[in-house]
Motif scaffolding. Structure first.
Motif, PDB file in Angstrom:
ATOM      1  N   ASP A  81      19.868 109.973  94.408  1.00 33.03           N
ATOM      2  CA  ASP A  81      20.133 108.545  93.957  1.00 33.03           C
ATOM      3  C   ASP A  81      21.529 108.741  92.831  1.00 33.03           C
ATOM      4  O   ASP A  81      22.049 107.798  92.565  1.00 33.03           O
ATOM      5  CB  ASP A  81      18.969 108.018  93.134  1.00 33.03           C
ATOM      6  CG  ASP A  81      17.719 107.448  93.910  1.00 33.03           C
ATOM      7  OD1 ASP A  81      18.013 107.265  95.211  1.00 33.03           O
ATOM      8  OD2 ASP A  81      16.633 107.744  93.536  1.00 33.03           O
ATOM      9  N   LEU A  82      21.370 110.057  92.308  1.00 32.82           N
ATOM     10  CA  LEU A  82      22.550 110.538  91.297  1.00 32.82           C
ATOM     11  C   LEU A  82      23.106 111.580  91.650  1.00 32.82           C
ATOM     12  O   LEU A  82      22.042 112.694  91.984  1.00 32.82           O
ATOM     13  CB  LEU A  82      22.031 110.344  89.917  1.00 32.82           C
ATOM     14  CG  LEU A  82      21.508 108.766  89.273  1.00 32.82           C
ATOM     15  CD1 LEU A  82      21.237 109.101  87.913  1.00 32.82           C
ATOM     16  CD2 LEU A  82      22.783 107.938  89.279  1.00 32.82           C
ATOM     17  N   VAL A  83      24.323 111.880  91.494  1.00 37.34           N
ATOM     18  CA  VAL A  83      24.749 113.348  91.812  1.00 37.34           C
ATOM     19  C   VAL A  83      25.830 113.495  90.600  1.00 37.34           C
ATOM     20  O   VAL A  83      26.415 112.705  90.158  1.00 37.34           O
ATOM     21  CB  VAL A  83      25.753 113.275  92.993  1.00 37.34           C
ATOM     22  CG1 VAL A  83      26.466 114.565  93.055  1.00 37.34           C
ATOM     23  CG2 VAL A  83      24.940 113.249  94.432  1.00 37.34           C
ATOM     24  N   ALA A  84      25.331 114.490  89.876  1.00 33.10           N
ATOM     25  CA  ALA A  84      26.086 114.999  88.630  1.00 33.10           C
ATOM     26  C   ALA A  84      26.752 116.300  88.824  1.00 33.10           C
ATOM     27  O   ALA A  84      26.155 117.192  89.424  1.00 33.10           O
ATOM     28  CB  ALA A  84      25.307 114.895  87.501  1.00 33.10           C
ATOM     29  N   LEU A  85      28.026 116.492  88.247  1.00 28.49           N
ATOM     30  CA  LEU A  85      28.863 117.859  88.479  1.00 28.49           C
ATOM     31  C   LEU A  85      28.853 118.185  87.115  1.00 28.49           C
ATOM     32  O   LEU A  85      28.968 117.667  86.157  1.00 28.49           O
ATOM     33  CB  LEU A  85      30.192 117.332  88.936  1.00 28.49           C
ATOM     34  CG  LEU A  85      30.068 116.857  90.557  1.00 28.49           C
ATOM     35  CD1 LEU A  85      31.480 116.623  90.836  1.00 28.49           C
ATOM     36  CD2 LEU A  85      29.535 117.721  91.321  1.00 28.49           C
ATOM     37  N   ARG A  86      28.503 119.686  87.215  1.00 25.54           N
ATOM     38  CA  ARG A  86      28.960 120.231  85.862  1.00 25.54           C
ATOM     39  C   ARG A  86      29.997 121.227  85.881  1.00 25.54           C
ATOM     40  O   ARG A  86      29.854 122.610  86.650  1.00 25.54           O
ATOM     41  CB  ARG A  86      27.554 121.061  85.540  1.00 25.54           C
ATOM     42  CG  ARG A  86      27.646 121.879  84.149  1.00 25.54           C
ATOM     43  CD  ARG A  86      26.106 122.140  83.797  1.00 25.54           C
ATOM     44  NE  ARG A  86      25.651 120.805  82.962  1.00 25.54           N
ATOM     45  CZ  ARG A  86      24.546 120.990  82.362  1.00 25.54           C
ATOM     46  NH1 ARG A  86      23.853 121.969  82.453  1.00 25.54           N
ATOM     47  NH2 ARG A  86      24.239 119.832  81.895  1.00 25.54           N
ATOM     48  N   PRO A  87      31.323 121.146  85.550  1.00 23.49           N
ATOM     49  CA  PRO A  87      32.127 121.971  85.764  1.00 23.49           C
ATOM     50  C   PRO A  87      32.113 123.255  84.670  1.00 23.49           C
ATOM     51  O   PRO A  87      31.801 122.978  83.665  1.00 23.49           O
ATOM     52  CB  PRO A  87      33.690 121.273  85.333  1.00 23.49           C
ATOM     53  CG  PRO A  87      33.070 119.763  85.377  1.00 23.49           C
ATOM     54  CD  PRO A  87      31.686 119.967  85.140  1.00 23.49           C
ATOM     55  N   ALA A  88      32.675 124.302  85.287  1.00 22.11           N
ATOM     56  CA  ALA A  88      32.530 125.546  84.602  1.00 22.11           C
ATOM     57  C   ALA A  88      33.924 125.883  83.780  1.00 22.11           C
ATOM     58  O   ALA A  88      33.949 127.025  83.090  1.00 22.11           O
ATOM     59  CB  ALA A  88      31.891 126.584  85.454  1.00 22.11           C
ATOM     60  N   ASN A  89      34.800 125.438  84.458  1.00 22.30           N
ATOM     61  CA  ASN A  89      36.235 125.767  83.790  1.00 22.30           C
ATOM     62  C   ASN A  89      37.118 124.584  83.661  1.00 22.30           C
ATOM     63  O   ASN A  89      36.599 123.461  84.350  1.00 22.30           O
ATOM     64  CB  ASN A  89      36.914 126.951  84.619  1.00 22.30           C
ATOM     65  CG  ASN A  89      36.755 126.473  86.068  1.00 22.30           C
ATOM     66  OD1 ASN A  89      37.040 125.624  86.493  1.00 22.30           O
ATOM     67  ND2 ASN A  89      36.435 127.812  86.898  1.00 22.30           N
ATOM     68  N   ASP A 141      28.727 110.617  90.370  1.00 26.00           N
ATOM     69  CA  ASP A 141      28.298 109.506  89.256  1.00 26.00           C
ATOM     70  C   ASP A 141      28.457 109.816  88.128  1.00 26.00           C
ATOM     71  O   ASP A 141      28.704 108.907  87.035  1.00 26.00           O
ATOM     72  CB  ASP A 141      26.953 109.284  89.829  1.00 26.00           C
ATOM     73  CG  ASP A 141      26.768 108.896  91.131  1.00 26.00           C
ATOM     74  OD1 ASP A 141      27.351 107.947  91.758  1.00 26.00           O
ATOM     75  OD2 ASP A 141      25.751 109.323  91.895  1.00 26.00           O
ATOM     76  N   LEU A 142      28.214 111.146  87.668  1.00 28.44           N
ATOM     77  CA  LEU A 142      28.311 111.681  86.336  1.00 28.44           C
ATOM     78  C   LEU A 142      28.956 113.238  86.249  1.00 28.44           C
ATOM     79  O   LEU A 142      28.874 113.699  87.180  1.00 28.44           O
ATOM     80  CB  LEU A 142      26.870 112.131  85.821  1.00 28.44           C
ATOM     81  CG  LEU A 142      25.839 110.598  85.429  1.00 28.44           C
ATOM     82  CD1 LEU A 142      24.607 111.298  84.996  1.00 28.44           C
ATOM     83  CD2 LEU A 142      26.267 110.179  84.061  1.00 28.44           C
ATOM     84  N   ILE A 143      29.425 113.160  85.039  1.00 29.41           N
ATOM     85  CA  ILE A 143      30.232 114.813  84.761  1.00 29.41           C
ATOM     86  C   ILE A 143      29.163 115.104  83.465  1.00 29.41           C
ATOM     87  O   ILE A 143      29.441 114.421  82.456  1.00 29.41           O
ATOM     88  CB  ILE A 143      31.628 114.587  84.298  1.00 29.41           C
ATOM     89  CG1 ILE A 143      31.948 114.314  85.776  1.00 29.41           C
ATOM     90  CG2 ILE A 143      32.043 116.072  83.885  1.00 29.41           C
ATOM     91  CD1 ILE A 143      33.774 114.196  85.387  1.00 29.41           C
ATOM     92  N   SER A 144      28.411 116.049  83.732  1.00 34.16           N
ATOM     93  CA  SER A 144      27.352 116.751  82.879  1.00 34.16           C
ATOM     94  C   SER A 144      27.991 117.960  82.177  1.00 34.16           C
ATOM     95  O   SER A 144      28.013 118.847  83.050  1.00 34.16           O
ATOM     96  CB  SER A 144      25.961 116.877  83.377  1.00 34.16           C
ATOM     97  OG  SER A 144      25.171 117.231  82.294  1.00 34.16           O
ATOM     98  N   LEU A 145      28.278 118.201  81.034  1.00 31.03           N
ATOM     99  CA  LEU A 145      28.904 119.274  80.392  1.00 31.03           C
ATOM    100  C   LEU A 145      27.925 119.939  79.537  1.00 31.03           C
ATOM    101  O   LEU A 145      26.827 119.385  78.745  1.00 31.03           O
ATOM    102  CB  LEU A 145      29.900 118.758  79.396  1.00 31.03           C
ATOM    103  CG  LEU A 145      31.088 118.147  80.164  1.00 31.03           C
ATOM    104  CD1 LEU A 145      32.421 117.735  79.367  1.00 31.03           C
ATOM    105  CD2 LEU A 145      31.846 119.087  81.241  1.00 31.03           C
ATOM    106  N   ASP A 146      27.786 121.270  79.754  1.00 32.81           N
ATOM    107  CA  ASP A 146      26.775 122.128  78.768  1.00 32.81           C
ATOM    108  C   ASP A 146      27.597 122.331  77.652  1.00 32.81           C
ATOM    109  O   ASP A 146      28.263 123.171  77.267  1.00 32.81           O
ATOM    110  CB  ASP A 146      26.557 123.450  79.767  1.00 32.81           C
ATOM    111  CG  ASP A 146      25.316 124.101  78.733  1.00 32.81           C
ATOM    112  OD1 ASP A 146      24.887 123.541  77.757  1.00 32.81           O
ATOM    113  OD2 ASP A 146      25.168 125.314  79.443  1.00 32.81           O
ATOM    114  N   LEU A 147      27.033 121.437  76.383  1.00 29.99           N
ATOM    115  CA  LEU A 147      27.746 121.516  75.077  1.00 29.99           C
ATOM    116  C   LEU A 147      27.216 122.547  74.462  1.00 29.99           C
ATOM    117  O   LEU A 147      27.618 122.674  73.148  1.00 29.99           O
ATOM    118  CB  LEU A 147      27.752 120.104  74.578  1.00 29.99           C
ATOM    119  CG  LEU A 147      28.602 118.987  75.401  1.00 29.99           C
ATOM    120  CD1 LEU A 147      28.438 117.735  74.811  1.00 29.99           C
ATOM    121  CD2 LEU A 147      30.008 119.266  75.972  1.00 29.99           C
ATOM    122  N   SER A 148      26.277 123.228  74.746  1.00 32.35           N
ATOM    123  CA  SER A 148      25.394 124.292  73.702  1.00 32.35           C
ATOM    124  C   SER A 148      26.274 125.617  73.802  1.00 32.35           C
ATOM    125  O   SER A 148      25.832 126.245  73.132  1.00 32.35           O
ATOM    126  CB  SER A 148      24.043 124.279  74.206  1.00 32.35           C
ATOM    127  OG  SER A 148      24.070 124.562  75.613  1.00 32.35           O
TER     128      SER A 148
END
Length: 313
Positions: free
Chosen positions: A85-93, A107-114
């Protein structure tokens, strides 16, 4: 309606039932169960079956988190959109982030902000993704569940930088909580977003309106043609009606069209068996009434002047 679009899920996780029940008690209505894939894509990824003991008040969605470090890993994103239903990408660079904002279909760009990011957010790059209908996701779970002071500091600094670059537009807030203790109530999330730099109005939109737009746009992409024409019927043949047993079906004869001398293709006017209705007479005008009265008067005078002949003996 409050949304939490990132809840890590696996069928063997014993904590998922407690997490979903706690989300329902806090007032959430839609939850996305996420599955994370790192590296090369499998041949045919499919979402795991949803939990059977989930609360009935929750709408469960399937989501895929895909970590990208090489732009060559995005060859089969279109096939993933039909499975999840949703596809999110988490770019590493930074290169993967630029490719995700400008070219990739997600659908989303999810960033690891921690963690400490090796690049800075550029307003032009993020604005290109927002113009394409892609939202950016901030996950508060890694910085709230006691991951350390460094993770909280990185989360606050990166979230403020992201909000500053996007000017508070196109941002949603999710939990990414692996346990029920990492989930916060919707209004606590709104207050947390105010600490990062969002206004209270934009903070509420991050868990309500913007998240709803992500779900609606994702559904529109999967059920319509280019998000414009909705496919209601695919042109499948309707099943033939079943006849009761013992009843014979008489084939219908094709209708023939009357005609002669090679003129059988022309359709003649059908003659109805009923008599045509009598046309209602129109009322006479005054001029016509005077003319008819004069004619009748002249005929009467002419008949009176004629003598009747006497029969001869």
């Amino acid at each position: 309606m409050f949304y939490d679009l990132n809840v890590p899920y696996s069928p063997e996780d014993p904590e998922i039932s407690h997490t979903l029940n706690f989300l329902a008690e806090l007032g959430y209505t839609t939850v996305a169960l996420s599955q994370t894939i790192t590296g090369k894509l499998p041949a045919s990824p499919t979402p795991p079956p949803p939990p059977t003991n989930a609360p009935k008040s929750l709408t469960l969605l399937s989501r895929l988190n895909l970590t990208l470090s090489d732009p060559s890993q995005n060859q089969r994103l279109t096939s993933l959109t039909q499975s999840y239903d949703l596809v999110a990408l988490r770019p590493a660079n930074e290169k993967s982030l630029l490719n995700a904002c400008n070219n990739l279909d997600c659908d989303l760009i999810s960033l690891d902000l921690s963690v400490r990011l090796p690049y800075h957010f550029k307003m032009k790059t993020l604005a290109a993704a927002i113009a394409r209908g892609i939202r950016f996701e901030i996950c508060y779970g890694p910085g709230v569940t006691g991951s350390g002071l460094e993770a909280r500091r990185n989360l606050i600094g990166n979230a403020m930088a992201l909000i500053r670059a996007t000017r508070g537009r196109g941002i949603i807030v999710s939990s990414e909580a692996k346990r029920a203790l990492g989930v916060r109530a919707p209004w606590d999330v709104i207050n947390l977003a105010c600490v990062w730099g969002l206004s209270q109005e934009h903070g509420k939109e991050a868990v309500c309106e913007e998240a709803r737009k992500v779900v609606a746009l994702a559904r529109l992409k999967r059920t319509s043609w280019r998000g414009i024409v909705d496919v209601v019927h695919g042109g499948e043949k309707a099943p033939a009606p079943q006849q009761p047993e013992g009843q014979k079906v008489t084939p219908k004869k094709p209708a023939t069209m009357s005609g002669s001398n090679g003129d059988s293709l022309k359709r003649k006017a059908s003659v109805s068996s009923e008599a045509p209705a009598e046309e209602t007479e129109k009322p006479l005008s005054k001029r016509e009434m005077k003319r008819r009265a004069k004619k009748a008067r002249l005929e009467a005078q002419g008949g009176a002047g004629k003598e009747t002949p006497v029969p001869s003996k």
